[in-house]
Scaffold this motif. Structure first.
Motif, PDB file in Angstrom:
ATOM      1  N   GLY A 135     -31.402  24.094  89.390  1.00  0.00           N
ATOM      2  CA  GLY A 135     -32.252  23.815  88.232  1.00  0.00           C
ATOM      3  C   GLY A 135     -33.661  23.425  88.606  1.00  0.00           C
ATOM      4  N   ASN A 157     -30.668  22.026  81.394  1.00  0.00           N
ATOM      5  CA  ASN A 157     -29.867  20.917  81.914  1.00  0.00           C
ATOM      6  C   ASN A 157     -29.289  20.076  80.781  1.00  0.00           C
ATOM      7  OD1 ASN A 157     -32.772  20.292  81.668  1.00  0.00           O
ATOM      8  ND2 ASN A 157     -32.153  18.199  82.181  1.00  0.00           N
ATOM      9  N   SER A 177     -32.505  25.256  84.917  1.00  0.00           N
ATOM     10  CA  SER A 177     -31.256  25.935  84.559  1.00  0.00           C
ATOM     11  C   SER A 177     -30.025  25.047  84.493  1.00  0.00           C
ATOM     12  CB  SER A 177     -30.991  27.085  85.540  1.00  0.00           C
ATOM     13  OG  SER A 177     -30.908  26.578  86.866  1.00  0.00           O
ATOM     14  N   GLY A 178     -30.046  23.872  85.158  1.00  0.00           N
ATOM     15  CA  GLY A 178     -28.841  23.053  85.136  1.00  0.00           C
ATOM     16  C   GLY A 178     -29.085  21.632  85.610  1.00  0.00           C
ATOM     17  N   ASN A 185     -21.166  25.805  87.787  1.00  0.00           N
ATOM     18  CA  ASN A 185     -21.652  25.864  86.418  1.00  0.00           C
ATOM     19  C   ASN A 185     -20.993  26.968  85.597  1.00  0.00           C
ATOM     20  OD1 ASN A 185     -23.322  23.680  86.835  1.00  0.00           O
ATOM     21  ND2 ASN A 185     -25.113  24.911  87.323  1.00  0.00           N
ATOM     22  N   SER A 217     -25.492  23.310  81.809  1.00  0.00           N
ATOM     23  CA  SER A 217     -26.261  24.462  82.307  1.00  0.00           C
ATOM     24  C   SER A 217     -26.206  25.614  81.312  1.00  0.00           C
ATOM     25  CB  SER A 217     -25.745  24.932  83.669  1.00  0.00           C
ATOM     26  OG  SER A 217     -24.761  25.948  83.531  1.00  0.00           O
TER      27      SER A 217
END
Length: 314
Positions: free
Chosen positions: A265, A30, A289-290, A65, A36
């Motif tokens: 995420g 993140n 992940s984001g 993303n 991301s």
């Protein structure tokens, strides 16, 4: 990719340690450029394109993303980018993609419809198509997340990975198993869009739900053919988490880790928070992940989380 991507932190969460009885290290993608991990695969792919391909421009489809990653990578390489995004994509992701220099076209009610529109445009124009997950160069780029994790935390015995189309999960599995053959890799999907889990466990894929989810970044109706083969060969298990669990994980990250992360995420965090791992793990790496969360949905997130009474019970 070193000049363009951040080497993101991998930090322990004392609260998750206490809840799970495992040492939990969060890989904070993140905090990556564009918010991301997707910029890794996009930049790796575009860097391998020929001059002729670049001259024709790039077309992509994304729920947000991947769009930002392709837009930034295209800008760095001087290549014009057009991105098709589905209706309902968080406005923050649409605006960010435009700010990175891409032309954005809103098309379709979900990712799969936006993808179909993008492919029609690509066939009509001859532009290069940068797939969000089903491409070896994309998978290779995403694999660098796991490579970094195992350099930063070399004693991990399990890595937990959010999964939609499977690019990050496939890349993680390849890199992790090559570096540490004994390590276990677990994929996590939103229960509302769990096609990889269905295929992995051999259930009837036509019965898989495809419903609204807070994790729109991993809402993919059909995973990639290449990613599926890799996942079936190298991943140890694929599990699912509910909307309430995802919402609670978003609030957990905000309240305890002081980070705002998106639903995709938070999916792997939710798997740890609600103890869904199918086995005990002493040292677990979790990919966040984001972080491209639409702040306007925070109240919805709170209400969803309190449906199971866990919003403030960590």
């Amino acid at each position: 990719m070193a000049p363009i991507v951040h080497r993101t932190p991998c930090k322990q969460s004392s609260t998750l340690n206490a809840i799970t009885g495992s040492e939990v290290s969060l890989k904070l993608e993140n905090l990556q450029k564009t918010g991301s991990f997707k910029v890794r695969g996009a930049f790796n792919k575009i860097s391998q394109m020929t001059e002729l391909e670049c001259a024709r421009g790039i077309i992509a489809a994304s729920a947000g993303n991947h769009a930002q990653g392709v837009a930034l990578a295209g800008r760095e390489k001087g290549v014009p980018v057009t991105v098709f995004m589905p209706e309902g994509t968080p406005e923050t992701k649409v605006l960010a993609t435009r700010q990175y220099g891409a032309r954005v076209i809103i098309a379709g009610k979900n990712f799969d419809e936006a993808y179909a529109a993008a492919k029609r445009e690509q066939l009509a124009t001859g532009a290069a198509f940068v797939h969000p997950f089903d491409d070896l160069a994309i998978i290779e780029g995403q694999a660098t997340v796991a490579m970094e994790m195992l350099q930063q935390c070399p004693d991990l015995d399990t890595i937990v990975v959010p999964a939609g189309g499977g690019g990050l999960l496939a890349g993680t599995a390849i890199a992790a198993k090559l570096m540490r053959p004994e390590i276990r890799v677990i994929g996590v999907q939103a229960r509302a869009a769990s096609s990889i889990a269905s295929i992995f466990h051999g259930t009837n894929n036509t019965a898989v739900p495809f419903l609204p989810t807070m994790a729109e970044g991993i809402k993919v109706k059909e995973p990639g053919k290449l990613t599926t083969k890799i996942i079936q060969a190298y991943v140890d298990d694929v599990i699912t988490v509910s909307e309430q669990e995802i919402a609670s994980a978003i609030l957990f990250m905000l309240e305890r880790e002081k980070m705002l992360v998106e639903g995709a995420g938070a999916a792997a965090v939710a798997a740890m928070l609600f103890r869904h791992l199918p086995f005990d793990s002493a040292r677990t790496g979790v990919i966040v992940s984001g972080g491209n969360f639409d702040i306007a949905r925070l109240e919805e997130c709170r209400k969803t989380a309190t449906d199971i009474g866990t919003a403030s019970s960590y």
